[in-house]
Scaffold this active site. Structure first.
Site, PDB file in Angstrom:
ATOM      1  CD  GLU A 108     -25.557  52.022 -34.315  1.00 57.86           C
ATOM      2  OE1 GLU A 108     -24.344  52.573 -34.195  1.00 57.86           O
ATOM      3  OE2 GLU A 108     -26.606  52.359 -34.411  1.00 57.86           O
ATOM      4  CG  ASP A 112     -29.197  49.269 -24.755  1.00 56.92           C
ATOM      5  OD1 ASP A 112     -28.087  49.642 -24.115  1.00 56.92           O
ATOM      6  OD2 ASP A 112     -30.244  48.767 -24.649  1.00 56.92           O
ATOM      7  CG  PHE A 161     -24.605  54.768 -20.128  1.00 53.61           C
ATOM      8  CD1 PHE A 161     -25.597  54.865 -21.113  1.00 53.61           C
ATOM      9  CD2 PHE A 161     -23.783  55.493 -20.181  1.00 53.61           C
ATOM     10  CE1 PHE A 161     -25.617  55.628 -22.148  1.00 53.61           C
ATOM     11  CE2 PHE A 161     -23.737  56.599 -21.223  1.00 53.61           C
ATOM     12  CZ  PHE A 161     -24.613  56.585 -22.094  1.00 53.61           C
ATOM     13  CB  VAL A 162     -20.017  51.943 -21.930  1.00 51.07           C
ATOM     14  CG1 VAL A 162     -19.686  50.576 -21.113  1.00 51.07           C
ATOM     15  CG2 VAL A 162     -20.484  51.306 -23.487  1.00 51.07           C
TER      16      VAL A 162
HETATM   17  P1  IMP Z   1     -30.802  50.499 -28.825  1.00 51.89           P
HETATM   18  O1  IMP Z   1     -31.960  50.982 -29.747  1.00 51.89           O
HETATM   19  O2  IMP Z   1     -31.628  50.308 -27.601  1.00 51.89           O
HETATM   20  O3  IMP Z   1     -30.192  49.268 -29.442  1.00 51.89           O
HETATM   21  O4  IMP Z   1     -29.856  51.697 -28.629  1.00 51.89           O
HETATM   22  C1  IMP Z   1     -28.848  51.893 -29.749  1.00 51.89           C
HETATM   23  C2  IMP Z   1     -28.336  53.323 -29.456  1.00 51.89           C
HETATM   24  O5  IMP Z   1     -28.603  53.828 -28.120  1.00 51.89           O
HETATM   25  C3  IMP Z   1     -26.812  53.274 -29.796  1.00 51.89           C
HETATM   26  O6  IMP Z   1     -26.731  53.591 -31.209  1.00 51.89           O
HETATM   27  C4  IMP Z   1     -26.449  54.331 -28.914  1.00 51.89           C
HETATM   28  O7  IMP Z   1     -26.587  55.693 -29.624  1.00 51.89           O
HETATM   29  C5  IMP Z   1     -27.193  54.388 -27.729  1.00 51.89           C
HETATM   30  N1  IMP Z   1     -26.618  53.551 -26.413  1.00 51.89           N
HETATM   31  C6  IMP Z   1     -27.102  52.346 -26.031  1.00 51.89           C
HETATM   32  N2  IMP Z   1     -26.373  51.925 -25.182  1.00 51.89           N
HETATM   33  C7  IMP Z   1     -25.632  52.879 -24.842  1.00 51.89           C
HETATM   34  C8  IMP Z   1     -24.528  53.024 -23.875  1.00 51.89           C
HETATM   35  O8  IMP Z   1     -24.023  52.324 -22.844  1.00 51.89           O
HETATM   36  N3  IMP Z   1     -23.593  54.129 -23.976  1.00 51.89           N
HETATM   37  C9  IMP Z   1     -23.684  55.188 -24.987  1.00 51.89           C
HETATM   38  N4  IMP Z   1     -25.027  54.882 -25.845  1.00 51.89           N
HETATM   39  C10 IMP Z   1     -25.656  53.915 -25.712  1.00 51.89           C
END
Ligand code: IMP
Length: 185
Positions: A108, A112, A161-162
């Protein structure tokens, strides 16, 4: 996307970003994780499941640094399907390989909140793999909401955010060699 040659800040879409992880550090950490996987899986043949789109750059470098005999397959999660982000109805697309009985390593770009990965694991487990390990390029420990066991991580980063190295902002920035963090203006 604008990248002036003499500064470490860029514009992606309507946002400004500053370099936070240079390409040299990324390569070092990716090679470290590849060595850990090669050691832990020595003599075995895992199936790497790369989650598109964001993990494509990471996976290309990681897999070329892994010294194991291994296979790779690509999966994608559908957009939210008739539900808001709370409902999280997302489908796994492209699980073509027979994962039953296989040792899987899910690759992955970023974990986040961890909710996406948790649901992905639930779906995968229904296909009865022998085991599943997670390998993520980035982890934001401050945002994690689940008790995911993440065996391999290249880097931990703050909550910002990155973009870059596969990660996008609004579809842009994936081809940046370095990782950039948003500047809140
Ligand atoms: P989660 O379900 O909150 O863990 O989010 C996972 C998904 O959100 C990742 O696979 C990314 O596609 C997107 N995402 C989360 N944080 C970032 C970020 O800082 N930059 C770009 N995409 C992000």
């Amino acid at each position: 996307m604008l990248r002036p040659s003499n500064t470490d800040t860029i514009r992606v879409g309507d946002k400004k970003f500053a370099i936070s992880v240079p390409a040299s550090r990324i390569q070092k950490e990716v090679e470290r994780v590849a060595a850990e996987i090669s050691r832990d899986y020595s003599g075995r043949e895992p199936l790497f499941l790369v989650v598109l789109n964001g993990a494509f750059v990471f996976a290309a470098d990681l897999l070329r640094a892994v010294t194991l005999e291994s296979q790779v397959s690509f999966v994608k999660l559908s957009s939210y399907n008739g539900a808001d982000s709370e409902g999280k109805v997302r489908q796994l697309i492209g699980l073509g390989e027979d994962v039953r009985g296989r040792e899987l390593i899910v690759v992955e770009d970023i974990v986040d909140t961890g909710l996406t990965m948790t649901r992905l694991l639930e779906t995968l487990k229904a296909h009865e793999p022998a085991s599943v390990d997670i390998c993520t390029l980035l982890l934001k420990p401050g945002k994690l909401q689940t008790d995911l066991k993440i065996r391999y991580r290249a880097m931990e980063i703050p909550d910002d955010f990155v973009v870059g190295y596969g990660l996008d902002y609004d579809g842009r920035g994936r081809n940046l060699r370095d990782i950039y963090s948003i500047i809140n203006e």
